[in-house]
Design a protein around this motif. Structure first.
Motif, PDB file in Angstrom:
ATOM      1  N   GLU A 163      41.674  40.353  38.256  1.00  0.00           N
ATOM      2  CA  GLU A 163      41.877  39.920  39.642  1.00  0.00           C
ATOM      3  C   GLU A 163      42.876  38.766  39.751  1.00  0.00           C
ATOM      4  OE1 GLU A 163      38.175  42.125  39.279  1.00  0.00           O
ATOM      5  OE2 GLU A 163      38.750  40.235  38.300  1.00  0.00           O
ATOM      6  N   LEU A 164      43.067  38.023  38.666  1.00  0.00           N
ATOM      7  CA  LEU A 164      43.977  36.881  38.687  1.00  0.00           C
ATOM      8  C   LEU A 164      45.432  37.296  38.883  1.00  0.00           C
ATOM      9  CD1 LEU A 164      42.496  34.838  35.698  1.00  0.00           C
ATOM     10  CD2 LEU A 164      42.095  34.448  38.136  1.00  0.00           C
ATOM     11  N   ASP A 165      45.746  38.532  38.543  1.00  0.00           N
ATOM     12  CA  ASP A 165      47.137  38.989  38.589  1.00  0.00           C
ATOM     13  C   ASP A 165      47.442  39.890  39.777  1.00  0.00           C
ATOM     14  OD1 ASP A 165      48.043  37.687  36.175  1.00  0.00           O
ATOM     15  OD2 ASP A 165      46.792  39.134  35.087  1.00  0.00           O
ATOM     16  N   VAL A 166      46.498  40.030  40.687  1.00  0.00           N
ATOM     17  CA  VAL A 166      46.708  40.876  41.863  1.00  0.00           C
ATOM     18  C   VAL A 166      47.477  40.089  42.917  1.00  0.00           C
ATOM     19  CG1 VAL A 166      45.587  42.110  43.745  1.00  0.00           C
ATOM     20  CG2 VAL A 166      44.674  42.272  41.419  1.00  0.00           C
ATOM     21  N   GLU A 167      48.582  40.654  43.372  1.00  0.00           N
ATOM     22  CA  GLU A 167      49.435  39.956  44.339  1.00  0.00           C
ATOM     23  C   GLU A 167      49.579  40.700  45.664  1.00  0.00           C
ATOM     24  OE1 GLU A 167      53.155  39.276  42.418  1.00  0.00           O
ATOM     25  OE2 GLU A 167      52.325  37.845  40.969  1.00  0.00           O
ATOM     26  N   ASP A 168      48.954  41.873  45.784  1.00  0.00           N
ATOM     27  CA  ASP A 168      49.172  42.699  46.962  1.00  0.00           C
ATOM     28  C   ASP A 168      47.879  43.012  47.722  1.00  0.00           C
ATOM     29  OD1 ASP A 168      48.028  44.311  45.077  1.00  0.00           O
ATOM     30  OD2 ASP A 168      49.466  45.960  45.269  1.00  0.00           O
ATOM     31  N   ALA A 169      46.894  42.126  47.627  1.00  0.00           N
ATOM     32  CA  ALA A 169      45.626  42.349  48.317  1.00  0.00           C
ATOM     33  C   ALA A 169      45.116  41.038  48.890  1.00  0.00           C
ATOM     34  CB  ALA A 169      44.596  42.943  47.358  1.00  0.00           C
ATOM     35  N   VAL A 170      44.279  41.151  49.917  1.00  0.00           N
ATOM     36  CA  VAL A 170      43.633  39.990  50.526  1.00  0.00           C
ATOM     37  C   VAL A 170      42.284  39.725  49.865  1.00  0.00           C
ATOM     38  CG1 VAL A 170      42.580  39.117  52.658  1.00  0.00           C
ATOM     39  CG2 VAL A 170      44.810  40.258  52.732  1.00  0.00           C
ATOM     40  N   ALA A 171      41.521  40.785  49.644  1.00  0.00           N
ATOM     41  CA  ALA A 171      40.193  40.661  49.043  1.00  0.00           C
ATOM     42  C   ALA A 171      39.998  41.774  48.027  1.00  0.00           C
ATOM     43  CB  ALA A 171      39.109  40.730  50.106  1.00  0.00           C
ATOM     44  N   LEU A 172      39.197  41.485  47.006  1.00  0.00           N
ATOM     45  CA  LEU A 172      38.978  42.436  45.923  1.00  0.00           C
ATOM     46  C   LEU A 172      37.497  42.539  45.580  1.00  0.00           C
ATOM     47  CD1 LEU A 172      41.765  41.321  43.424  1.00  0.00           C
ATOM     48  CD2 LEU A 172      41.758  43.440  44.767  1.00  0.00           C
ATOM     49  N   PRO A 173      37.083  43.730  45.119  1.00  0.00           N
ATOM     50  CA  PRO A 173      35.737  43.844  44.561  1.00  0.00           C
ATOM     51  C   PRO A 173      35.716  43.323  43.132  1.00  0.00           C
ATOM     52  CG  PRO A 173      36.841  45.959  44.423  1.00  0.00           C
ATOM     53  CD  PRO A 173      37.799  45.022  45.125  1.00  0.00           C
ATOM     54  N   VAL A 174      34.642  42.671  42.767  1.00  0.00           N
ATOM     55  CA  VAL A 174      34.407  42.255  41.383  1.00  0.00           C
ATOM     56  C   VAL A 174      33.139  42.973  40.938  1.00  0.00           C
ATOM     57  CG1 VAL A 174      33.887  40.315  39.849  1.00  0.00           C
ATOM     58  CG2 VAL A 174      35.492  40.013  41.757  1.00  0.00           C
ATOM     59  N   THR A 175      33.225  43.724  39.857  1.00  0.00           N
ATOM     60  CA  THR A 175      32.078  44.528  39.426  1.00  0.00           C
ATOM     61  C   THR A 175      31.432  44.037  38.137  1.00  0.00           C
ATOM     62  OG1 THR A 175      33.552  46.075  38.276  1.00  0.00           O
ATOM     63  CG2 THR A 175      32.976  46.593  40.566  1.00  0.00           C
ATOM     64  N   ASP A 176      32.073  43.092  37.476  1.00  0.00           N
ATOM     65  CA  ASP A 176      31.552  42.635  36.175  1.00  0.00           C
ATOM     66  C   ASP A 176      31.635  41.124  36.054  1.00  0.00           C
ATOM     67  OD1 ASP A 176      34.284  42.478  36.093  1.00  0.00           O
ATOM     68  OD2 ASP A 176      34.514  43.402  34.118  1.00  0.00           O
ATOM     69  N   SER A 177      31.198  40.427  37.086  1.00  0.00           N
ATOM     70  CA  SER A 177      31.218  38.963  37.040  1.00  0.00           C
ATOM     71  C   SER A 177      30.444  38.449  35.834  1.00  0.00           C
ATOM     72  CB  SER A 177      30.595  38.391  38.319  1.00  0.00           C
ATOM     73  OG  SER A 177      30.283  37.026  38.158  1.00  0.00           O
ATOM     74  N   PRO A 178      31.019  37.497  35.076  1.00  0.00           N
ATOM     75  CA  PRO A 178      30.282  36.925  33.949  1.00  0.00           C
ATOM     76  C   PRO A 178      29.116  36.049  34.396  1.00  0.00           C
ATOM     77  CG  PRO A 178      32.356  35.771  34.280  1.00  0.00           C
ATOM     78  CD  PRO A 178      32.383  36.944  35.208  1.00  0.00           C
TER      79      PRO A 178
END
Length: 246
Positions: free
Chosen positions: A161-176
């Motif tokens: 997710e740190l390298d995404v530049e073309d979205a406003v919000a993202l799903p995270v499915t494997d949070s540590p």
């Protein structure tokens, strides 16, 4: 972001002093923006220190001229859990602040819960659409906590997710950090802010704070807090413990 002004650091004697200082600054910001004819667009954060700040804002609110019906509230991230779960940042913010000061419910923009979206991907898409439809080109203020690993919102070290530049919000499915499913704003969204305030308390955050504010700072893939700065101002509000490695 290289053209943005350098961060300012405020170190406070105690956790309670930190909460009171941030609350006062928050109320002043709302007052100034509303005097300019703006409807402040505010991104709230979660965490223990945020809960204390919210309670202080509510306590001090009566002595201000803030029109709470003319403030839009968003969140930088949220756990994808049931709406009444104690893990929900929005639930705690409502209890400690929003329900206390008379906000307009239509201006409280929660990230969807499991009751509102079929899955975390749908929740992220829905929230991105909501932010685009409401937020007027930028946020006036983004508030962020910082984890012991340097994460902000639900942007964790080494995550894609740190390298995404073309979205406003993202799903995270494997949070540590549990729970594993979350929705987070992206760097591009968080950086579209006049002011960014990091609110950090506790000795367990000291190493991350030190690395984020070092010269040169750590890489954002190692300390994600490095990747967010305000267009006008960035402030790190710290207590003595979190500032102990500066």
């Amino acid at each position: 972001m290289s053209t943005r002004p350098p961060a300012r650091v405020e170190v406070h004697e105690s956790r309670s002093d930190l909460a009171t200082s941030v609350a006062g600054a928050f109320l002043r910001l709302l007052t100034v923006e509303q005097a300019r004819g703006e409807v402040p667009q505010i991104v709230l954060t979660g965490g223990t220190i945020a809960d204390e700040i919210h309670r202080e804002i509510a306590r001090l609110a009566a002595g201000t001229e803030v029109d709470w019906t003319q403030v839009d509230f968003f969140w930088g991230d949220e756990r994808f859990v049931a709406p009444d779960s104690e893990d929900r940042n929005a639930r705690l913010a409502r209890h400690d602040l929003l329900d206390q000061v008379g906000v307009d419910p239509a201006r409280v923009h929660e990230i969807p819960s499991t009751a509102d979206a079929a899955d975390v991907e749908a929740a992220a898409t829905s929230y991105a659409d909501r932010v685009r439809s409401v937020e007027a080109g930028r946020f006036h203020l983004v508030m962020l906590g910082v984890g012991p690993d340097g994460h902000v919102a639900s942007l964790f070290p080494g995550s894609p997710e740190l390298d995404v530049e073309d979205a406003v919000a993202l799903p995270v499915t494997d949070s540590p950090k549990p729970p594993p499913q979350r929705v987070t704003l992206t760097y591009p969204a968080l950086n579209r802010a006049d002011e960014v305030w990091f609110v950090v308390s506790g000795n367990d955050k000291a190493e991350a704070v030190g690395r984020a504010l070092a010269t040169p700072p750590a890489d954002l893939h190692e300390i994600p807090a490095v990747g967010v700065r305000g267009e006008v101002e960035t402030i790190w509000f710290l207590d003595h413990e979190s500032a102990s490695r500066l």
